[in-house]
Write a protein that holds these residues in place. Structure first.
Motif, PDB file in Angstrom:
ATOM      1  N   ASP A 134     -47.435  57.298 -33.244  1.00  0.00           N
ATOM      2  CA  ASP A 134     -48.370  58.420 -33.328  1.00  0.00           C
ATOM      3  C   ASP A 134     -49.021  58.405 -34.699  1.00  0.00           C
ATOM      4  N   ASP A 135     -50.348  58.570 -34.733  1.00  0.00           N
ATOM      5  CA  ASP A 135     -51.037  58.608 -36.028  1.00  0.00           C
ATOM      6  C   ASP A 135     -51.089  60.016 -36.612  1.00  0.00           C
ATOM      7  N   LEU A 136     -50.534  60.989 -35.893  1.00  0.00           N
ATOM      8  CA  LEU A 136     -50.426  62.381 -36.344  1.00  0.00           C
ATOM      9  C   LEU A 136     -51.787  63.019 -36.621  1.00  0.00           C
ATOM     10  N   SER A 137     -52.824  62.504 -35.973  1.00  0.00           N
ATOM     11  CA  SER A 137     -54.150  63.110 -36.129  1.00  0.00           C
ATOM     12  C   SER A 137     -54.223  64.444 -35.387  1.00  0.00           C
ATOM     13  N   THR A 138     -53.546  64.537 -34.271  1.00  0.00           N
ATOM     14  CA  THR A 138     -53.459  65.802 -33.527  1.00  0.00           C
ATOM     15  C   THR A 138     -52.014  66.197 -33.267  1.00  0.00           C
ATOM     16  N   GLY A 139     -51.127  65.209 -33.167  1.00  0.00           N
ATOM     17  CA  GLY A 139     -49.711  65.512 -32.995  1.00  0.00           C
ATOM     18  C   GLY A 139     -49.113  66.037 -34.288  1.00  0.00           C
ATOM     19  N   ARG A 140     -47.945  66.665 -34.164  1.00  0.00           N
ATOM     20  CA  ARG A 140     -47.281  67.263 -35.336  1.00  0.00           C
ATOM     21  C   ARG A 140     -45.851  66.748 -35.412  1.00  0.00           C
ATOM     22  N   TRP A 141     -45.458  66.301 -36.583  1.00  0.00           N
ATOM     23  CA  TRP A 141     -44.095  65.787 -36.723  1.00  0.00           C
ATOM     24  C   TRP A 141     -43.086  66.887 -36.465  1.00  0.00           C
ATOM     25  N   GLU A 142     -43.473  68.158 -36.693  1.00  0.00           N
ATOM     26  CA  GLU A 142     -42.558  69.268 -36.424  1.00  0.00           C
ATOM     27  C   GLU A 142     -42.130  69.305 -34.959  1.00  0.00           C
ATOM     28  N   ASN A 143     -42.997  68.813 -34.058  1.00  0.00           N
ATOM     29  CA  ASN A 143     -42.641  68.774 -32.640  1.00  0.00           C
ATOM     30  C   ASN A 143     -41.449  67.855 -32.374  1.00  0.00           C
ATOM     31  N   LEU A 144     -41.196  66.936 -33.315  1.00  0.00           N
ATOM     32  CA  LEU A 144     -40.127  65.956 -33.148  1.00  0.00           C
ATOM     33  C   LEU A 144     -38.919  66.253 -34.025  1.00  0.00           C
ATOM     34  N   PHE A 145     -38.910  67.400 -34.650  1.00  0.00           N
ATOM     35  CA  PHE A 145     -37.873  67.679 -35.643  1.00  0.00           C
ATOM     36  C   PHE A 145     -36.474  67.480 -35.064  1.00  0.00           C
ATOM     37  N   GLY A 146     -36.194  68.077 -33.917  1.00  0.00           N
ATOM     38  CA  GLY A 146     -34.872  67.931 -33.314  1.00  0.00           C
ATOM     39  C   GLY A 146     -34.612  66.513 -32.867  1.00  0.00           C
ATOM     40  N   ALA A 147     -35.630  65.866 -32.286  1.00  0.00           N
ATOM     41  CA  ALA A 147     -35.466  64.510 -31.765  1.00  0.00           C
ATOM     42  C   ALA A 147     -35.198  63.511 -32.887  1.00  0.00           C
ATOM     43  N   LEU A 148     -35.850  63.687 -34.025  1.00  0.00           N
ATOM     44  CA  LEU A 148     -35.652  62.771 -35.142  1.00  0.00           C
ATOM     45  C   LEU A 148     -34.208  62.834 -35.645  1.00  0.00           C
ATOM     46  N   ASN A 149     -33.574  63.978 -35.500  1.00  0.00           N
ATOM     47  CA  ASN A 149     -32.170  64.116 -35.882  1.00  0.00           C
ATOM     48  C   ASN A 149     -31.233  63.445 -34.889  1.00  0.00           C
ATOM     49  N   HIS A 150     -31.781  62.991 -33.764  1.00  0.00           N
ATOM     50  CA  HIS A 150     -30.975  62.311 -32.751  1.00  0.00           C
ATOM     51  C   HIS A 150     -31.368  60.834 -32.615  1.00  0.00           C
ATOM     52  N   GLY A 151     -31.891  60.276 -33.683  1.00  0.00           N
ATOM     53  CA  GLY A 151     -32.113  58.841 -33.720  1.00  0.00           C
ATOM     54  C   GLY A 151     -33.476  58.356 -33.275  1.00  0.00           C
ATOM     55  N   VAL A 152     -34.398  59.257 -32.955  1.00  0.00           N
ATOM     56  CA  VAL A 152     -35.739  58.832 -32.578  1.00  0.00           C
ATOM     57  C   VAL A 152     -36.435  58.216 -33.788  1.00  0.00           C
ATOM     58  N   ARG A 153     -37.083  57.082 -33.567  1.00  0.00           N
ATOM     59  CA  ARG A 153     -37.792  56.384 -34.637  1.00  0.00           C
ATOM     60  C   ARG A 153     -39.283  56.697 -34.543  1.00  0.00           C
ATOM     61  N   LEU A 154     -39.861  57.235 -35.616  1.00  0.00           N
ATOM     62  CA  LEU A 154     -41.292  57.539 -35.657  1.00  0.00           C
ATOM     63  C   LEU A 154     -42.006  56.435 -36.414  1.00  0.00           C
ATOM     64  N   THR A 155     -42.908  55.732 -35.706  1.00  0.00           N
ATOM     65  CA  THR A 155     -43.737  54.698 -36.321  1.00  0.00           C
ATOM     66  C   THR A 155     -45.146  55.243 -36.475  1.00  0.00           C
ATOM     67  N   PRO A 156     -45.583  55.561 -37.699  1.00  0.00           N
ATOM     68  CA  PRO A 156     -46.945  56.045 -37.882  1.00  0.00           C
ATOM     69  C   PRO A 156     -47.949  54.947 -37.570  1.00  0.00           C
ATOM     70  N   GLY A 157     -48.986  55.279 -36.827  1.00  0.00           N
ATOM     71  CA  GLY A 157     -49.993  54.278 -36.526  1.00  0.00           C
ATOM     72  C   GLY A 157     -50.813  54.642 -35.317  1.00  0.00           C
ATOM     73  N   ASN A 158     -51.921  53.941 -35.173  1.00  0.00           N
ATOM     74  CA  ASN A 158     -52.855  54.188 -34.088  1.00  0.00           C
ATOM     75  C   ASN A 158     -52.698  53.123 -33.012  1.00  0.00           C
ATOM     76  N   VAL A 159     -52.882  53.522 -31.762  1.00  0.00           N
ATOM     77  CA  VAL A 159     -52.725  52.570 -30.660  1.00  0.00           C
ATOM     78  C   VAL A 159     -53.791  51.487 -30.668  1.00  0.00           C
ATOM     79  N   THR A 160     -54.852  51.665 -31.409  1.00  0.00           N
ATOM     80  CA  THR A 160     -55.888  50.637 -31.493  1.00  0.00           C
ATOM     81  C   THR A 160     -55.549  49.565 -32.536  1.00  0.00           C
ATOM     82  N   ASP A 161     -54.475  49.769 -33.292  1.00  0.00           N
ATOM     83  CA  ASP A 161     -54.076  48.840 -34.356  1.00  0.00           C
ATOM     84  C   ASP A 161     -52.990  47.902 -33.818  1.00  0.00           C
TER      85      ASP A 161
END
Length: 316
Positions: free
Chosen positions: A32-59
């Protein structure tokens, strides 16, 4: 442990899907490039091992990083440019994100041995002014905007990659999704905008007479459809909807909102309602959440102390 990549996983629907996948015991990577998404939406998930890769799907490099992190067997592609007004004003940018982004992911999926690819597509916008309501998947595709055209083209590439390379692909044609975490200030999501107005005590603007209909679908039901789509070998396209019409004016009345009318907007689809029969037969899926219940849940999530006001009279 099986793994999944969710593009747009910090967004409205994507973050709910991430939570469901984590609860199901999956390893999850979010791109997710976080242009419209919010990392706060993943706060609980990130504590359970979810890996956030910043970036755009066109890259391609960002996509490659996301795919090599956990070697996912399934891609749920929800990242998109969804603002219809922006698509009309800048159709090239819309096509780059929605079409080139999808193609970039498909190419990477083929190279990395991904088993399953599920696309979040659009129902009402693709069918346009349909001849049959509720509208089945066999209906003619009539894109009503550059956004719908880019999604229809993306669907065709999923079909092509299935035919040429054997990649198992499915497009979920979603009706009008609503629920917690949806942006109340955005173009997409009349329910979110109306709930935000109800919270603030503001009137809402209804374009035309308010008789436009939409097939409103609660986000939890959508997530169940994605989960089923990742597991079953269904291909092509499937409508994900309730099969029931609700007018825009009825939503305002249900929330007790004061209504101001404005001229009807050109190009807006008058009636939209999708036939979910194939989803029931092929995915074993059906919507469960009644619109009034979903509306209460959405309103409560935005303002816990808010209660519905009495139904307001509507100006002619």
């Amino acid at each position: 442990m099986r793994s999944a990549l969710v593009t747009g996983g910090a967004g409205f629907i994507g973050s709910h899907l991430v939570n469901a996948l984590v609860e199901d015991g999956r390893r999850v990577t979010v791109l997710d490039d976080l242009s419209t998404g919010r990392w706060e939406n993943l706060f609980g998930a990130l504590n359970h091992g979810v890996r956030l890769t910043p970036g755009n799907v066109t890259d391609p490099h960002a996509v490659a990083r996301a795919l090599t992190a956990e070697r996912p067997d399934t891609i749920y592609h929800l990242a998109a440019q969804i603002d219809v007004r922006h698509a009309v004003a800048d159709p090239i940018h819309d096509a780059v994100v929605n079409l080139i982004g999808t193609l970039t992911l498909l190419q990477a999926a083929q190279r990395h041995g991904v088993r399953r690819f599920v696309l979040a597509s659009t129902g009402g916008a693709i069918y346009g002014e349909a001849d049959v309501l509720p509208t089945p998947e066999s209906a003619e595709v009539r894109p009503a905007s550059p956004y719908a055209a880019s999604k229809a083209a993306a669907e065709s590439y999923l079909d092509l990659y299935r035919t040429l390379f054997g990649l198992s692909t499915l497009s979920l044609r979603l009706s009008n999704v609503y629920g917690p975490r949806q942006n109340g200030a955005g173009e997409a999501g009349v329910v979110a905008m109306f709930c935000a107005a109800a919270r603030a005590g503001h009137p809402v603007t209804v374009f035309g007479d308010g008789g436009q209909t939409r097939d409103f679908l609660y986000v939890d039901d959508v997530v169940r459809a994605f989960m089923a789509a990742g597991e079953r070998p269904v291909t092509g396209c499937v409508n994900v909807a309730t099969g029931r019409e609700t007018t825009v004016l009825a939503v305002a009345q249900e929330l007790g909102l004061r209504v101001r009318h404005a001229p009807e907007r050109a190009g807006e689809v008058r009636r939209s309602c999708l036939d979910p029969s194939r989803a029931a037969a092929a995915l074993g899926w059906a919507a469960r959440v009644a619109f009034t219940d979903g509306l209460d849940r959405t309103l409560t999530s935005m303002a816990p102390a808010t209660r519905r006001a009495p139904v307001a009279s509507v100006a002619p």
